[in-house]
Design an enzyme around this catalytic site. Structure first.
Site, PDB file in Angstrom:
ATOM      1  CG  HIS A 194      12.497-143.946  42.235  1.00 23.80           C
ATOM      2  ND1 HIS A 194      12.690-144.970  41.341  1.00 23.80           N
ATOM      3  CD2 HIS A 194      13.487-143.043  41.997  1.00 23.80           C
ATOM      4  CE1 HIS A 194      13.746-144.713  40.591  1.00 23.80           C
ATOM      5  NE2 HIS A 194      14.253-143.533  40.970  1.00 23.80           N
ATOM      6  CB  CYS A 195      15.713-144.909  47.163  1.00 18.93           C
ATOM      7  SG  CYS A 195      17.078-144.232  48.123  1.00 18.93           S
TER       8      CYS A 195
END
Length: 489
Positions: A194-195
């Protein structure tokens, strides 16, 4: 048909009662118009949707806006204060190349942030209940506080055993390489990480765009940093270093931003280049799922054994379609209106069937055949002798379609009175089976109450049914025998 004869028929057709119209016996169902809802409005994950479900992002988007501001501000300052001087003194290709890199970076960033990363749909309540039942049967019922073993399955991929874990939130067995994102609360296919910088998960459907974004951003950062330094050096040779900084103060800000960001961006690009060349994900690399430290038998079953092939599959392979229908409509549970039960339809069907003999239709139901066979006998019963009553093959019965006249018969004088002698025990139903057929009396045909006239055929059959039949056993037996012979012919 003559013109005069068509008028009454048309009047009859136009005066028919509509079975769908509301009546005092019915309560019409009033439908309330409810606006149809899209599926993204009831999506169970922690996501935000824009443009009527076309754009899908994570709920935490603050860092994403910071990324946009840094890219836009740095590039804007470069094009405003540096590109004009560089195009005049060095080459006009510098702003062209910078513009291409900028638009490519923005395009890949927005595509990564706004697209579905590969969210897996959750199980429906029925599917979840069935899956829970299968798991309970496989693990056995737990008692005494005993907790069953972890819910996993094992599959073999290219000779390597891979465990499939059960997601208690989505109620599904996650496919290989999938994982549940705690921030978005979704299971993502081929989950990488998850960026927060792009405001979305990175998975199977947007990984290539994420890699192109960080790779092009690293080129853009190096490009801007290099030509900002070139601009300052070129000016310092003419006026001095301090005067060059005074003439272009924005170049100092650009150089500082690029200097502190270029190292992390280049490092991230190199790391994901390694992952693509070995066909791994960040999640698998952090967990060490296919690390050589676990032994030579532990190898990556997803790698094609060739760096070029792995890169082509990751960057040039087909993009799988989205598994969630974000823009579909939620189907409401609308109640079905009940069919009218006032008896008008049933009566109309009975009346249409009673006209079959008048239209010379020889395909009739058994109740009309019985009515055609029994009515002439009852009408001619006073003129019959005792010998004729016991002749089952007497041709006086006639055929149903040719000799059936549904008039109002006169009951014979020998019949007992209904008010004094008829009882329920005297009523004998005319039923017989011959060749798989069951013959019913005319009164067994369904008809609505209080809707038949005194002169109608069905009213006549009901009246004849209420007559005392105890003294006419032989008459009914002869009627049945004659009817059986007619049906056999």
């Amino acid at each position: 048909m003559p013109p005069g004869g068509g008028g009454p028929m048309k009047d009859c057709e136009y005066s028919q009662i509509s079975t769908h119209s509301s009546s005092p016996m019915e309560s019409p169902h009033k439908k309330k118009k409810i606006a149809a809802r899209r599926k993204w409005e009831v999506f169970p994950g922690r996501n935000k949707f824009f443009c009527n479900g076309r754009i899908m992002m994570a709920r935490q988007t603050g860092v994403f806006y910071l990324t946009l501001i840094l890219i836009l501000v740095t590039s804007g300052l470069f094009f405003a204060f540096d590109c004009r001087y560089l195009a005049e003194k060095i080459t006009p290709a510098i702003p062209v190349v910078g513009g291409i890199l900028f638009f490519f970076v923005m395009g890949t960033l927005l595509r990564t942030s706004f697209s579905d990363p590969g969210v897996l749909p959750r199980a429906t309540p029925d599917e979840a209940a069935d899956l829970e039942r299968q798991i309970d049967i496989a693990n056995g019922t737990s008692s005494g506080g005993y907790r069953p073993p972890p819910r996993t399955k094992e599959v073999v991929i290219n000779g390597q055993t891979v465990k499939l874990k059960y997601c208690f939130t989505c109620k599904i067995f996650r496919p290989p390489r999938a994982s549940h994102c705690s921030l978005c609360d979704n299971c993502v296919e081929q989950f990488d990480h998850h960026c927060p910088w792009v405001g979305n998960c990175v998975g199977k459907r947007n990984y290539r765009f994420f890699y192109m974004f960080i790779l092009s951003l690293s080129f853009l950062t190096v490009f801007i940093f290099a030509f900002v330094i070139t601009h300052v050096i070129h000016r310092s040779q003419q006026k001095g270093f301090l005067d060059a900084l005074k003439d272009s103060p924005a170049s100092v800000l650009e150089a500082v931003i690029c200097f502190f960001s270029v190292w992390s961006i280049i490092g991230l690009s190199g790391f994901h280049t390694y992952l693509i060349s070995s066909n791994q994900t960040t999640n698998e690399d952090i967990k060490g799922s296919w690390s050589n430290k676990r032994g030579k038998e532990n190898y990556n079953p997803y790698s094609y054994g060739n760096i070029f092939t792995n890169c082509c599959v990751a960057l040039c392979g087909p993009i799988s379609p989205s598994l969630i229908d974000r823009r579909g409509y939620v189907q409401p549970d609308t109640p079905q209106p009940a069919a009218p039960s006032n008896g008008i339809t049933m009566y109309g069907a009975t009346q249409s069937q009673s006209d079959m003999c008048d239209q010379d239709q020889c395909i009739q139901s058994t109740k009309f055949v019985l009515q055609a066979a029994a009515t002439p006998l009852l009408q001619s019963e006073p003129s019959l002798t005792s010998e004729e009553l016991h002749m089952p093959g007497k041709p006086g019965l006639g055929t149903p379609c040719a000799s059936l006249t549904l008039g109002q018969p006169t009951p014979p004088s020998s019949m007992p009175n209904l008010a004094t002698e008829a009882t329920l025990s005297d009523i004998m139903p005319l039923k017989d089976e011959h060749g798989g057929h069951q013959f019913l009396t005319p009164d067994e045909a369904p008809s609505p109450p209080r809707m038949l006239g005194a002169g109608s055929p069905l009213a006549h059959s009901r009246t004849m049914h209420m007559l005392g039949l105890a003294s006419q056993d032989s008459l009914h037996e002869d009627s049945v025998r004659g009817l059986v012979k007619l049906s056999s012919v």
